[in-house]
Motif scaffolding. Structure first.
Motif, PDB file in Angstrom:
ATOM      1  N   ILE A   1      60.130 -70.202 -10.216  1.00 45.02           N
ATOM      2  CA  ILE A   1      61.208 -70.110 -11.185  1.00 45.02           C
ATOM      3  C   ILE A   1      60.973 -71.202 -12.213  1.00 45.02           C
ATOM      4  O   ILE A   1      61.007 -72.392 -11.876  1.00 45.02           O
ATOM      5  CB  ILE A   1      62.597 -70.245 -10.541  1.00 45.02           C
TER       6      ILE A   1
ATOM      7  N   PHE B   1      71.477 -70.683 -14.137  1.00 51.44           N
ATOM      8  CA  PHE B   1      71.026 -69.378 -13.647  1.00 51.44           C
ATOM      9  C   PHE B   1      69.831 -69.527 -12.711  1.00 51.44           C
ATOM     10  O   PHE B   1      69.798 -68.941 -11.626  1.00 51.44           O
ATOM     11  CB  PHE B   1      70.667 -68.441 -14.810  1.00 51.44           C
ATOM     12  N   GLY B   2      68.826 -70.302 -13.113  1.00 52.51           N
ATOM     13  CA  GLY B   2      67.647 -70.488 -12.276  1.00 52.51           C
ATOM     14  C   GLY B   2      67.989 -71.056 -10.915  1.00 52.51           C
ATOM     15  O   GLY B   2      67.449 -70.623  -9.886  1.00 52.51           O
TER      16      GLY B   2
ATOM     17  N   ALA C   1      63.046 -68.228 -16.575  1.00 47.85           N
ATOM     18  CA  ALA C   1      64.484 -68.443 -16.725  1.00 47.85           C
ATOM     19  C   ALA C   1      64.713 -69.551 -17.751  1.00 47.85           C
ATOM     20  O   ALA C   1      65.532 -70.436 -17.565  1.00 47.85           O
ATOM     21  CB  ALA C   1      65.111 -68.797 -15.379  1.00 47.85           C
TER      22      ALA C   1
ATOM     23  N   ASP D   1      61.008 -61.845 -17.050  1.00 42.60           N
ATOM     24  CA  ASP D   1      61.970 -62.726 -17.711  1.00 42.60           C
ATOM     25  C   ASP D   1      63.359 -62.297 -17.253  1.00 42.60           C
ATOM     26  O   ASP D   1      63.543 -61.193 -16.750  1.00 42.60           O
ATOM     27  CB  ASP D   1      61.849 -62.618 -19.240  1.00 42.60           C
ATOM     28  N   VAL D   2      64.317 -63.195 -17.418  1.00 39.33           N
ATOM     29  CA  VAL D   2      65.703 -62.881 -17.089  1.00 39.33           C
ATOM     30  C   VAL D   2      66.612 -63.180 -18.282  1.00 39.33           C
ATOM     31  O   VAL D   2      67.788 -63.484 -18.124  1.00 39.33           O
ATOM     32  CB  VAL D   2      66.185 -63.632 -15.809  1.00 39.33           C
TER      33      VAL D   2
END
Length: 156
Positions: free
Chosen positions: A7, A13-14, A59, A84-85
């Motif tokens: 990550i 978020f990560g 992230a 990707d996020v």
């Protein structure tokens, strides 16, 4: 089968995603230039985190995706998948295409949840898995990965 994940970007978020993946039995290494990952997950660099991870998760802010991809590209190989996020797709998809192209499998994804939903353990957590005609096997692998990790993958 995806058993290890890197990550890159360990903001809210990560960090929440790492916790969820660890609960699902995925080994996680993380890097953030701010130095926020806990020591047991922390890698010394983005390259160290990404090297030989089955899955590399971007992230990071959209503005630095190309820079991060260019940094890790020398250690990536065709047996890995990069996703990707980000909440937008055109910029990250273009960056992954430009830097990774046909050589490194990549898939654009869009989680339809945020770090609070992850932290609360809400379910089902949907994630959009975007089609990629260059890497259809990677798309299938990511769909399976999210499903196995307790998410609800949706493909458009």
């Amino acid at each position: 089968m995806i058993t290890t994940a890197a990550i890159l970007g360990f903001g809210r978020f990560g960090a929440a995603l790492a916790e969820r993946l660890l609960e699902a039995g995925v080994s996680v290494r993380a890097f953030d230039p701010a130095g926020t990952p806990p020591p047991e997950l922390s890698a010394a660099s983005a390259q160290e985190a990404a090297r030989d991870a089955d899955l590399v998760i971007l992230a990071v802010p959209v503005a630095v995706i190309t820079e991060v991809l260019e940094e890790i590209r020398p250690v990536l190989h065709s047996g890995q998948i990069v996703i990707d996020v980000a909440s937008v797709k055109s910029g990250p998809s273009a960056a992954m295409q430009a830097v990774l192209g046909e050589e490194i499998p990549w898939v654009a994804t869009h989680p339809l949840f945020g770090p609070i939903s992850l932290a609360r353990g809400e379910s089902p957590l949907q994630v959009v898995v975007c089609p990629n005609l260059q890497h259809p096997n990677a798309v299938e692998a990511i769909q399976s990965f999210f499903w196995d990790a307790g998410f609800n993958p949706v493909t458009l």
